[in-house]
Design a protein around this motif. Structure first.
Motif, short mmCIF file in Angstrom:
data_model
loop_
_atom_site.label_atom_id
_atom_site.label_comp_id
_atom_site.label_asym_id
_atom_site.label_seq_id
_atom_site.Cartn_x
_atom_site.Cartn_y
_atom_site.Cartn_z
N LEU A 74 34.85 -39.32 -17.05
CA LEU A 74 36.51 -39.14 -17.09
C LEU A 74 36.62 -39.80 -18.13
CD1 LEU A 74 37.20 -39.64 -13.43
CD2 LEU A 74 37.37 -38.10 -14.57
N LYS A 75 37.09 -41.14 -18.74
CA LYS A 75 36.42 -41.84 -20.00
C LYS A 75 36.46 -40.91 -21.41
CE LYS A 75 37.29 -45.82 -22.07
NZ LYS A 75 38.63 -46.51 -21.70
N GLU A 76 35.60 -40.26 -21.34
CA GLU A 76 35.63 -39.68 -22.44
C GLU A 76 36.06 -38.21 -21.89
OE1 GLU A 76 32.45 -37.41 -25.37
OE2 GLU A 76 33.31 -39.25 -24.76
N ALA A 77 36.69 -38.02 -21.17
CA ALA A 77 37.35 -36.69 -21.40
C ALA A 77 39.02 -36.98 -21.52
CB ALA A 77 37.63 -35.84 -19.10
N ARG A 78 39.24 -38.26 -21.45
CA ARG A 78 41.04 -38.28 -21.72
C ARG A 78 40.53 -39.17 -22.80
NH1 ARG A 78 40.78 -41.14 -16.32
NH2 ARG A 78 42.44 -39.93 -15.03
N PHE A 479 35.89 -31.09 -14.15
CA PHE A 479 35.18 -30.55 -14.72
C PHE A 479 35.31 -28.92 -15.82
CE2 PHE A 479 35.80 -25.23 -14.08
CZ PHE A 479 35.30 -25.09 -13.19
N ASP A 480 36.83 -29.53 -15.60
CA ASP A 480 37.42 -29.28 -17.59
C ASP A 480 36.14 -29.58 -18.18
OD1 ASP A 480 39.43 -27.46 -16.69
OD2 ASP A 480 40.64 -28.60 -17.17
N LEU A 481 36.04 -30.42 -18.35
CA LEU A 481 34.48 -31.71 -19.10
C LEU A 481 33.46 -31.16 -18.96
CD1 LEU A 481 33.91 -34.07 -21.33
CD2 LEU A 481 33.28 -35.34 -19.25
N MET A 482 32.66 -31.00 -17.53
CA MET A 482 31.26 -30.48 -17.87
C MET A 482 31.18 -28.93 -18.50
SD MET A 482 29.23 -32.48 -16.26
CE MET A 482 28.33 -31.90 -15.76
N GLU A 483 32.19 -27.92 -18.24
CA GLU A 483 32.38 -26.60 -18.99
C GLU A 483 32.34 -26.53 -19.93
OE1 GLU A 483 34.65 -22.50 -16.58
OE2 GLU A 483 36.33 -24.07 -17.79
N SER A 484 33.41 -27.88 -20.26
CA SER A 484 32.63 -27.51 -22.11
C SER A 484 31.92 -28.01 -23.13
CB SER A 484 34.51 -27.76 -22.59
OG SER A 484 34.98 -29.21 -22.56
#
Length: 652
Positions: A74-78, A479-484
């Motif tokens: 989550l830290k990486e996604a943000r 989900f968006d992070l894992m997908e990309s």
């Protein structure tokens, strides 16, 4: 279901209540100096405890590793600003709106309607009706004519008999006279259902109106619901290559003859049913309620079985052939068991309007909105005939910024309602009065804004809602992070996937198989005879003709290529060419003639591609998480962790 929603479901279930022993502010660990509280960890741990399949992950230390990895992602996604993507913002907003529907309701009215619904589904009604069709927005004069006509038909029905009148007046255009047979709650529109259930048996209802027109209902009988049946079945699929349906029909008849010869249903289901999900359990299906199945033939057969243990003759459905055995009869489920399902049905049904009306009244009181609106005459005076033509506009001198109504701390202005009137112009054949138009529009405008206001403030007002939205927000982001980062990247890294396959080839092996004929029988001595005939070189068809007859089926043969897990093979069967010994298997006896052994082979990359890709994604994710841990240092407060462990242990 959309895979994205499956993925985030883990984070959106309702949470059990846990009495906190740690303070809400106690920090369990930090991710790059960003705090994560013990209370959040405890809440999520308890919520997901029953969902975790791996027992090791129920250990607090192991679960803490999962949770810290989750926070790292989550830290990486943000950091990548994925939470600022328009698609993410839009999807989260849609979810919040959907979720809010289950929180914004009037529970008292809902409970009353759910209880009424249970009483309705507990009984079936047999009825006929006469309908005089009438448009939903018919003029008062047309409505009066239809009402007078239905009154006359009721008088005739009382004097001459309902069925006689029903058959005579039905024309299939303006008047319908229909025999509805048996129905239960939720099968008719709510007003019709009310009339049918509130009319005593043998009587004719007073006229009532639905959106279809005016009805009268004759109630012929009422009965308790047929409840729930538990059955088992033996199923033979209708195979595409069996164009004339002869092979499957012959096989089901052979099995039925064995049942008539005294062999047990469960044994035959284990041996021959092609419904793999139930065969190993003797063909047992999950309980069935009336109206639940898509197949009328199957359902009619199920409820046509009278006594536990009764077995049907073979029946044909669109899926194939079945033989059905009644295992249990159960009356309708208890109110508490059915309550969640009924509540959802009530909220989707037209009776939900009653819930909405109660909700609007509650919100008016909650946010201090008066029932009176002195500004409405002003708007009535603004309308003209253009409104009927869908061309009305706000006048130039319109008092746009004048306050209209205040909901909580939000002030709505004249312009808000004015724009609502412009947007919701509808061509009206009956030329409704301007006063009625404005009054109805204001009710709709106010109710819409009341619900909208509560939706926007629900996270502040309801802690449970706030938790669920927060977790969905994070799950969607993850989900968006894992997908990309992982899934899509792995799919496009064809060289990396290929190299992973080459270095892990030993994992992708096709198991050893046999080309065999398996003979199954309830009689061991019969298989001894079959064994001799096989060794003499007799064909399967000739053996069948010799040991079976039109009236009696002693042996059923299965001939195909199979692996060690095939349902007809005994456990731990040794692959060896030739005729085997006779085994006891699934409460019967089997004999295996192994014609050929197909050795295990290395699966090619193309054959293993799906599994290889999944394994490669897992491998890449593990590497990536290690990089994130180096990028965003995690520091655990051991003292708080010990308190958490003690608390979770006490709450078990």
């Amino acid at each position: 279901m959309n895979i994205k929603y499956i993925f985030v479901l883990f984070f959106t279930l309702f949470l059990p209540q846990v009495k906190a022993q740690t303070s809400k502010e106690d920090v369990l660990f930090t991710v790059d100096s960003e705090p994560v509280t013990a209370s959040e960890f405890i809440r999520v741990y308890n919520k997901n405890l029953d969902l975790v399949q791996d027992e090791s992950q129920k250990d607090v230390d192991e679960y803490l590793k999962l949770f810290t990895n989750y926070k790292l992602k989550l830290k990486e996604a943000r950091a990548l600003k994925l939470d600022e993507k328009p698609s993410y913002i839009r999807e989260l907003s849609n979810y919040k709106k959907q979720l809010a529907n289950s929180y914004i309701t009037d529970n008292k009215v809902t409970d009353e309607l759910v209880e009424e619904a249970y009483n309705r589904v507990s009984y079936d009604v047999k009825a006929s009706h006469i309908l005089i069709k009438l448009p939903e927005h018919a003029s008062p004069s047309d409505t009066l004519v239809a009402y007078n006509d239905i009154i006359k038909l009721r008088d005739r029905a009382l004097a001459e008999g309902f069925e006689k009148v029903r058959e005579e007046v039905h024309n299939g255009q303006t008047i319908y006279g229909e025999d509805l047979d048996w129905f239960s709650g939720f099968k008719m529109v709510y007003k019709f259902e009310n009339a049918a259930y509130n009319t005593p048996v043998g009587e004719i209802s007073m006229p009532f109106r639905t959106r279809f027109g005016y009805h009268i209902v004759s109630v012929q009988d009422k009965r308790k619901s047929r409840g729930e049946r538990t059955v088992a079945h033996i199923m033979i699929f209708q195979k595409k290559e069996d164009a004339n349906q002869e092979q499957s029909a012959e096989r089901i008849q052979d099995i039925y003859k064995k049942l008539q010869q005294g062999e047990t249903f469960e044994t035959l289901a284990k041996q021959f049913s092609e419904d793999k999900s139930t065969a190993s359990n003797g063909g047992r299906l999950t309980p069935i309620s009336s109206g639940q199945l898509n197949s009328k033939e199957f359902e009619d057969t199920v409820f046509g079985l009278e006594e536990v243990g009764d077995i049907s003759e073979p029946i044909k459905t669109e899926y194939g052939w079945h033989i059905i055995k009644l295992l249990n009869k159960k009356p309708i489920a208890s109110f508490e068991d059915m309550r969640p399902e009924l509540e959802q049905m009530v909220k989707r049904d037209e009776r939900s309007k009653l819930i909405d009306e109660a909700l609007y009244a509650k919100l008016r009181a909650k946010y201090g909105v008066s029932e009176e609106q002195p500004a409405l005459p002003y708007f009535v005076g603004l309308l003209n005939d253009d409104y009927y033509k869908l061309s009305w506009k706000l006048p130039v001198a319109f008092e746009a910024n004048k306050p209209l109504v205040k909901i909580g701390d939000e002030q709505l202005l004249f312009v808000d309602f004015g724009n609502f009137l412009v947007k919701n112009q509808h061509y009206n054949r009956s030329a409704d009065t301007f006063e009625n138009i404005v009054n109805q529009a204001y009710e709709s405008f106010l109710n819409t804004n009341l619900v909208k206001y509560q939706e926007e403030h629900l996270e502040e007002e309801d802690e449970d809602f706030a938790h669920i939205v927060g977790e969905y927000r994070d799950g969607l982001l993850l989900f968006d992070l894992m997908e990309s980062t992982i899934w899509d990247a792995a799919k496009t890294d064809s060289l990396g996937v290929r190299n992973f396959y080459e270095s892990h080839k030993a994992k992708y092996i096709a198991p050893e198989k046999i080309d065999a004929v398996v003979a199954s029988s309830a009689q061991q001595k019969t298989l001894k005879k079959v064994s001799k005939l096989i060794e003499q070189g007799m064909s399967v068809e000739d053996i069948k003709a010799l040991v079976n007859s039109n009236d009696k089926i002693d042996v059923i043969f299965t001939e195909e290529i199979m692996d060690a897990g095939h349902q007809v093979l005994p456990e731990n069967f040794e692959f060896k060419k030739g005729v085997s010994k006779i085994y006891k298997h699934n409460d019967a006896f089997v004999l295996v003639n192994v014609k050929d052994i197909i050795p295990e082979t290395q699966r090619t990359f193309e054959e293993s591609k799906g599994l290889v890709l999944s394994d490669y994604q897992t491998y890449k994710e593990e590497q990536w998480v290690a990089e994130l841990a180096a990028k965003y240092p995690v520091e655990v407060n051991q003292e708080v962790l010990n308190q958490v462990k003690s608390q979770l242990k006490l709450n078990k």
